[in-house]
Structures are given as C-alpha cells and as structure tokens.
Design an enzyme around this catalytic site. Structure first.
Site, PDB file in Angstrom:
ATOM      1  N   TYR A 113       0.849  -1.189   0.000  1.00 12.99           N
ATOM      2  CA  TYR A 113       0.000   0.000   0.000  1.00 12.99           C
ATOM      3  C   TYR A 113       0.895   1.254   0.000  1.00 12.99           C
ATOM      4  CZ  TYR A 113      -3.630  -3.432   0.571  1.00 12.99           C
ATOM      5  OH  TYR A 113      -4.447  -4.512   0.361  1.00 12.99           O
ATOM      6  N   ARG A 166       3.659  -1.463  10.976  1.00 11.45           N
ATOM      7  CA  ARG A 166       3.628  -2.776  10.352  1.00 11.45           C
ATOM      8  C   ARG A 166       4.414  -2.752   9.048  1.00 11.45           C
ATOM      9  NH1 ARG A 166      -1.418  -6.557   8.084  1.00 11.45           N
ATOM     10  NH2 ARG A 166      -0.806  -8.313   9.366  1.00 11.45           N
TER      11      ARG A 166
END
Ligand code: PHB
Length: 363
Positions: free
Chosen positions: A179, A226
């Site tokens: 992303y 993350r």
C-alpha cells in the site's frame, strides 16, 4: 520466558496477554464507510485478545481501494469507532487503529471525482480492484507532487487525532503489503527523483515523516508500525530488502515505538520460501535502537507462537484467521480446545453470517 498468556506493559498501558488480533479486512462498514454496531459486536466478542488491531482504515477518501472498508476521516466515522471502543473497553479489551492509504491499489471508482489513484510513481500495478462492475484492472496511478506528499503526512496526523478522539489506545502505521507507504519504501514502485526517492533514506522519508507526525498526537509507546519486508502481495518488491528494512527497523527503534509488527514471508502465504531477510535480526535491530516490543505475524500456530516468545526474541504474536473464526481464541488456546473452521466465503462483505456467529467453545 514469557508465555502467550502473560501480560505485558508498555508504560501506562497493560496488555492482558501476548495474543494480538491481527488487522483483518472484513468489508462490512456502513454507508459513508462508517463503523456499524455489528462491527462493535464483532470486535467486542474478541476483547480477550491482549490487543485488537482494527481492520485497515483509510485516512482519507483517496486512501480507499476496497468496498465497505471503514475510514477515520469523517465525524460520523469517528462516532462509529467511538462506539466500538466503548464496548471493547467495557469488556476489558485494548484497541489499536490501523492507519491506511492504499495508494495505487485502487480504482477511479473509489476516488473523489473519479480521479486516478495516487502513488509515488506512475507505475501501474498488475492488480485488480473490485468495483460496482466486478473485478477491473487497477489503472495507471498519478505520481504525487512533492508538496502533495508533505500534505499527506498531515492527513495521517489528522487521522491520528481522530483516532484519539474515538478512544483508541494505540495506532498502527500501515507500512506493509504494497500500500502507499510501502510503495514509497520499495524500489519497484518508487522511481522518484525528489527527496522521497532514490536512496534508502529518501524512500523511507515518507514513512518516517508520517510516524513523526503521529508521534505529535500519541506518545511513542502507543504507536506501532507494520512492515512486510519480502512480501510481493500487491505487485511489489525491492532490490535489497535486507538493507532497506534494516534501516527502517533501526530508525523506528530510535523513535522508541511501542512495537514493530513484521509479516514474515508472503502475506497470507509461504513463510519461508524467500530467505532474503533475517527477521530475528530485524527484531533485534529495532530493540537495540530503542524500540519497545516486537510482534510476529503470518500463519502462527499456538506451538510456533510459544516458541517465538520463548526463544525467538518476539514479544507479541498476531493471529488473523484464527481470531476471525474463534472469538474466544485466547481461552481455546489456554484450555487446548479445538478451533472452529473458518468460512472463506464470508471473509469479505455480508452481515452476521461468518462474522459475529462463530460459537465459543463449550465450557
Ligand atoms: C485487503 O483488504 O485485502 C488487505 C488490506 C490490508 C492488508 C492486506 C490485505 O494489509
């Protein structure tokens, strides 16, 4: 040595155990991408996790790439999340909002005014998005201007402010899985020539600026990040992931973040086919630099988790599908009960079926 069921503290925050509910897209947000009462029920059923990380939640309208994923940019969304937090907290749980922007993994269908999705560089992903017409190719994205990248950093800060208003105990910056932030980090998707491209330091600049902006809202021990160093999920890769993520782990450690959450291997796939990165080394680098806890993720069983905690230098273990199908996963692991079988057909979208109707183990 810690067991899965031992508590862990992060300054003023106490997690009841080491079992984390991993972020899981469930595509059940309501109109306006507002969290619903059903979502509150779903998360509350799982409040015995030491920490619940929410499904990925877009920080702005442009950050969306999937149907019915929740946001954290409108007042209604904040109000919806507030209800989730009140219920989870009343049940004794702790919550972490995952801050997400999909970047190029989107479609004009999701974008304000039908615009092209945005990305570090105009490189089209070999991916499809699910729109009102079914699966369609993700289109060629538009490369962000330098000033737009800087403005996006403030969008993440605003989202963190909203998360705080909604009562989240922590926030997690989603720097994984191909992303937007990951698109800046890795050189298959970042061919910029400004300060956000080129060297490792430059490609990590957007992530580090986002994290620093979030740290103006939440104290460091309540911020996680993350990463997925070798995952090729969403058509992404890097020519030297060991060097790139070694730098990232160290820089995040220097900021004394609460945790570093690492997806080992391929997202939702093979854990060990790709040996380019030493994950234990990354965990150590984060901690040596001043980082607090490390979280491992990807296909962990109870036995693998116990061994990661006792000998692998990990502090927390994230479980995805097992938490999805077992609201009482902590108790089941503690008692050695069998697990429910997950129903793939109800992972994304729909209502209560396959969401809030998984049974607890008989006492
Ligand atoms: C997804 O919606 O498929 C998804 C979202 C976030 C991730 C991975 C997958 O990190």
């Amino acid at each position: 040595m810690a067991s899965l069921f031992d508590a862990v503290t992060l300054d003023d925050l106490k997690l009841a155990n080491r079992m984390v509910m991993a972020p899981l897209t469930r595509s059940r947000a309501g109109a306006g991408n507002v969290p619903t009462d059903l979502m509150a029920t779903y998360y509350t059923q799982r409040a015995s996790a030491g920490l619940i990380i929410t499904e990925a939640t877009q920080v702005c309208p442009e950050g969306q790439g999937y149907l019915a994923t929740p946001g954290i940019h409108s007042a209604d969304q904040v109000a919806g999340w507030k209800k989730v937090n009140e219920q989870v907290h009343a049940a004794g749980g702790k919550t972490c909002l995952q801050l997400w922007h999909v970047g190029r993994i989107s479609h004009s269908f999701f974008q304000p005014n039908g615009a092209a999705p945005v990305a570090p560089s105009a490189i089209q992903p070999a991916m499809k998005a699910y729109t009102d017409k079914g699966f369609e190719d993700c289109p060629m994205p538009r490369a962000l201007e330098t000033a737009e990248v800087q403005a996006l950093v403030q969008v993440y800060k605003k989202a963190a402010q909203h998360a705080k208003e909604a009562g989240f105990d922590l926030v997690e910056v989603h720097g994984a899985n191909g992303y937007l932030i990951d698109q800046f980090l890795r050189d298959k998707t970042n061919q910029r020539t400004d300060v956000y491209g080129g060297s490792i330091e430059n490609r990590a600049r957007f992530l580090m600026e986002v994290v620093r902006a979030v740290l103006e809202v939440y104290p460091a021990h309540r911020v996680g990040c993350r990463i997925s160093p070798v995952s090729q999920f969403n058509d992404i890769d890097d020519s030297n992931p060991a060097a790139l993520f070694g730098y990232v782990a160290q820089e995040l450690g220097r900021l004394k973040l609460g945790y570093l959450h690492i997806i080992e291997g391929q997202t939702g796939g093979s854990r060990d086919a790709d040996q380019r990165v030493d994950f234990a080394g990354l965990r150590a680098a984060f901690k040596q630099a001043g980082g607090r806890l490390t979280m491992v993720n990807n296909g962990y069983t109870k036995e693998m988790a116990e061994s990661a905690l006792s000998s692998g230098g990990a502090d927390l273990v994230a479980f995805g599908v097992p938490f999805l199908a077992n609201p009482d996963l902590v108790e089941r692991f503690r008692q050695g009960h069998a697990l429910n079988t997950p129903d793939q057909s109800t992972f994304y979208g729909g209502g209560e079926k396959g969401y809030t109707d998984y049974p607890r183990a008989a006492a």
